[in-house]
Motif scaffolding. Structure first.
Motif, PDB file in Angstrom:
ATOM      1  N   THR A   1      -2.871  -6.877  -2.937  1.00 10.22           N
ATOM      2  CA  THR A   1      -2.318  -6.009  -1.909  1.00 10.22           C
ATOM      3  C   THR A   1      -1.603  -6.832  -0.840  1.00 10.22           C
ATOM      4  O   THR A   1      -2.163  -7.782  -0.280  1.00 10.22           O
TER       5      THR A   1
ATOM      6  N   SER B   1      -3.820  -4.439 -10.945  1.00 12.50           N
ATOM      7  CA  SER B   1      -2.993  -4.212  -9.759  1.00 12.50           C
ATOM      8  C   SER B   1      -2.624  -5.539  -9.108  1.00 12.50           C
ATOM      9  O   SER B   1      -3.390  -6.515  -9.142  1.00 12.50           O
TER      10      SER B   1
ATOM     11  N   SER C   1       3.264   2.737  -8.243  1.00 16.74           N
ATOM     12  CA  SER C   1       2.833   1.739  -9.229  1.00 16.74           C
ATOM     13  C   SER C   1       1.812   2.323 -10.201  1.00 16.74           C
ATOM     14  O   SER C   1       1.861   2.052 -11.409  1.00 16.74           O
ATOM     15  N   ASP C   2       0.889   3.125  -9.688  1.00  7.82           N
ATOM     16  CA  ASP C   2      -0.121   3.723 -10.568  1.00  7.82           C
ATOM     17  C   ASP C   2       0.524   4.645 -11.604  1.00  7.82           C
ATOM     18  O   ASP C   2       0.148   4.643 -12.784  1.00  7.82           O
TER      19      ASP C   2
ATOM     20  N   PRO D   1       0.816  -1.225   0.000  1.00  5.87           N
ATOM     21  CA  PRO D   1       0.000   0.000   0.000  1.00  5.87           C
ATOM     22  C   PRO D   1       0.844   1.267   0.000  1.00  5.87           C
ATOM     23  O   PRO D   1       0.461   2.277  -0.598  1.00  5.87           O
TER      24      PRO D   1
ATOM     25  N   ARG E   1       1.569   2.291  -3.649  1.00  5.62           N
ATOM     26  CA  ARG E   1       0.506   2.249  -4.640  1.00  5.62           C
ATOM     27  C   ARG E   1       0.584   3.419  -5.620  1.00  5.62           C
ATOM     28  O   ARG E   1       0.388   3.244  -6.839  1.00  5.62           O
ATOM     29  N   ASP E   2       0.868   4.608  -5.138  1.00  2.63           N
ATOM     30  CA  ASP E   2       0.938   5.767  -6.032  1.00  2.63           C
ATOM     31  C   ASP E   2       2.074   5.614  -7.043  1.00  2.63           C
ATOM     32  O   ASP E   2       1.936   6.009  -8.212  1.00  2.63           O
TER      33      ASP E   2
END
Length: 465
Positions: free
Chosen positions: A448, A445, A422-423, A416, A419-420
């Motif tokens: 998690t 994705s 990876s995005d 987590p 996450r930004d």
């Protein structure tokens, strides 16, 4: 009686070719850190290290496809493997491909190819038909050199597809042939592509046969951290691998000395690089075919006229840009649509940046992006790694923070906290895939991971670095 005046004659500047000779010196399966300038402490590459001081060294260069045939298709066309139709071994380069050799030949250059080709139709291990040679007019090569030769048994095939057996250790045999070609073409512009097998393993034995003098010289030598941590086959094979590279560097020095003796050293554009790296069976059951730096990061040095001297480029670059680079340096128009030249990066004074797009086949259909800070990779779970060039569905598989973990030992995918990152990288990767002519795809994705991997955190300013 020897005419020493004639022996010492050097052509006046006005008599020299106005077009710079070009030589590509390509090794096979060589890691970037198997060079002194790339950080190896074993003294393997004094000639390359010395030449780099009068040229430009790209410290963060990556292959677009870490596999022999696709990587070579990119180096001959300037297009990604999915764009030129050669996404795996066993496929051949289209006979009508707009290649490096054809462009140089059209500009009045003699063109020669010596060594390993690996771009001819399936089943052709040795001889290569004239129409499958990418436009090179002089030919002394074998399609799959690893299958028709050995370390002290070098067999190539000439323009008439006849076998030619050369004496000496294989690296030396190819180098002797290259020096003969240079001597024969010293008074005209030429493009010479010399493609070695070493330091690739000898397939039929799965070993790294160094020249006899270096057979035991490098056992127990320094290992890069990924190999020291993940083991693979490096402990038993690194000695032979380093011995091959030592002799390769000596051969490179001999070739440069030949240019010096002919008065061509300062006039000639020379490239030293490799098709892909080597992870010694740490990432899969082979030596490459993964998105990791051990597979993708390669040595790259360019020297010659118009090339900055003593410069180290830290930007992330891809060797798919080499064809356009060589054409620009030689004053030749590049085909429309190929990947751009590296010369702007080579001359830039801006802070390091750049990205490299990576395509993977045969072990898995995967895609990756390498930035200064991050490595991000996705895998197509439904695709056939041999039959399928790509997929319309991928799943996140890899994320590495290269500032904290430069040898990619701590996979952060699914955290987590990241996450930004990876995005952001997913969107960049999809953009590269589209630019490479791939069909539209989705990237799902990763599952998690449980939060709590220490105190990991990514600041907003780091997401796009």
């Amino acid at each position: 009686m020897t005419d020493f005046a004639a022996l010492n004659y050097r052509r006046p500047e006005a008599e020299r070719p106005r077009q710079s000779p070009v030589i590509v010196f390509l090794t096979d399966q060589q890691r970037w850190d198997a060079t002194g300038i790339g950080g190896n402490p074993c003294g393997l590459t004094p000639n390359l290290d010395h030449a780099a001081r009068s040229g430009t060294w790209f410290d963060n260069a990556h292959t677009p496809q870490p596999l022999c045939t696709p990587a070579r298709s990119c180096l001959q066309t300037g297009n990604f493997a999915t764009a030129n139709g050669v996404h795996r071994n066993g496929l051949s380069l289209a006979t009508d491909a707009d290649t490096l050799a054809k462009r140089f030949s059209g500009a009045g250059y003699a063109t020669g190819y010596i060594g390993k080709w690996h771009l001819a139709p399936t089943g052709s291990r040795g001889p290569v038909a004239p129409e499958d040679r990418g436009g090179y007019d002089y030919w002394l090569a074998a399609n799959a050199l690893e299958h028709v030769s050995d370390s002290y048994l070098t067999r190539l095939y000439d323009n008439d597809q006849q076998p030619v057996d050369l004496p000496g250790y294989r690296i030396d045999a190819l180098t002797d042939a290259a020096i003969r070609y240079i001597g024969d073409h010293a008074d005209e512009p030429f493009l010479l592509f010399v493609s070695f097998l070493e330091p690739h393993h000898q397939n039929r034995r799965d070993d790294y046969p160094a020249p006899e003098v270096y057979r035991d010289a490098y056992h127990g030598s320094w290992l890069p951290p990924d190999l020291a941590s993940l083991h693979g086959t490096s402990y038993q094979q690194i000695g032979g691998y380093y011995g091959m590279i030592k002799r390769m560097d000596e051969a490179y020095g001999r070739l440069l000395d030949a240019l010096r003796s002919l008065g061509l050293y300062e006039d000639t554009i020379t490239v030293f690089s490799s098709d892909h790296g080597c992870h010694f069976k740490t990432r899969n059951g082979e030596y490459k075919r993964s998105v990791h730096d051990g597979s993708t990061r390669v040595p790259l040095m360019i020297r010659g006229p118009q090339v900055p001297r003593g410069r180290i480029v830290e930007d992330v670059v891809s060797t798919v840009g080499l064809p356009a680079t060589l054409m620009e340096l030689a004053g030749i128009e590049a085909p429309v649509g190929i990947q751009p030249s590296l010369t702007p990066v080579m001359r830039s004074v801006e802070p390091p940046a750049g990205e490299a797009f990576i395509q993977v086949s045969e072990t898995e259909v995967a895609r990756g992006i390498r930035t200064q800070r991050w490595k991000y990779g996705v895998i197509a779970p439904d695709a056939d790694p041999i039959a399928d060039a790509g997929s319309d569905r991928y799943v996140e598989g890899y994320l590495y923070d290269l500032e904290a973990d430069p040898y990619e030992l701590n996979n952060l995918v699914g955290l987590p906290s990241h996450r930004d990152v990876s995005d952001h990288l997913r969107e960049r990767l999809l953009s590269w895939m589209k630019a490479a002519g791939e069909p539209d795809a989705v990237v799902e994705s990763a599952v998690t991971s449980p939060a709590g991997r220490g105190q990991l955190e990514v600041w907003p300013s780091e997401v796009t670095s």
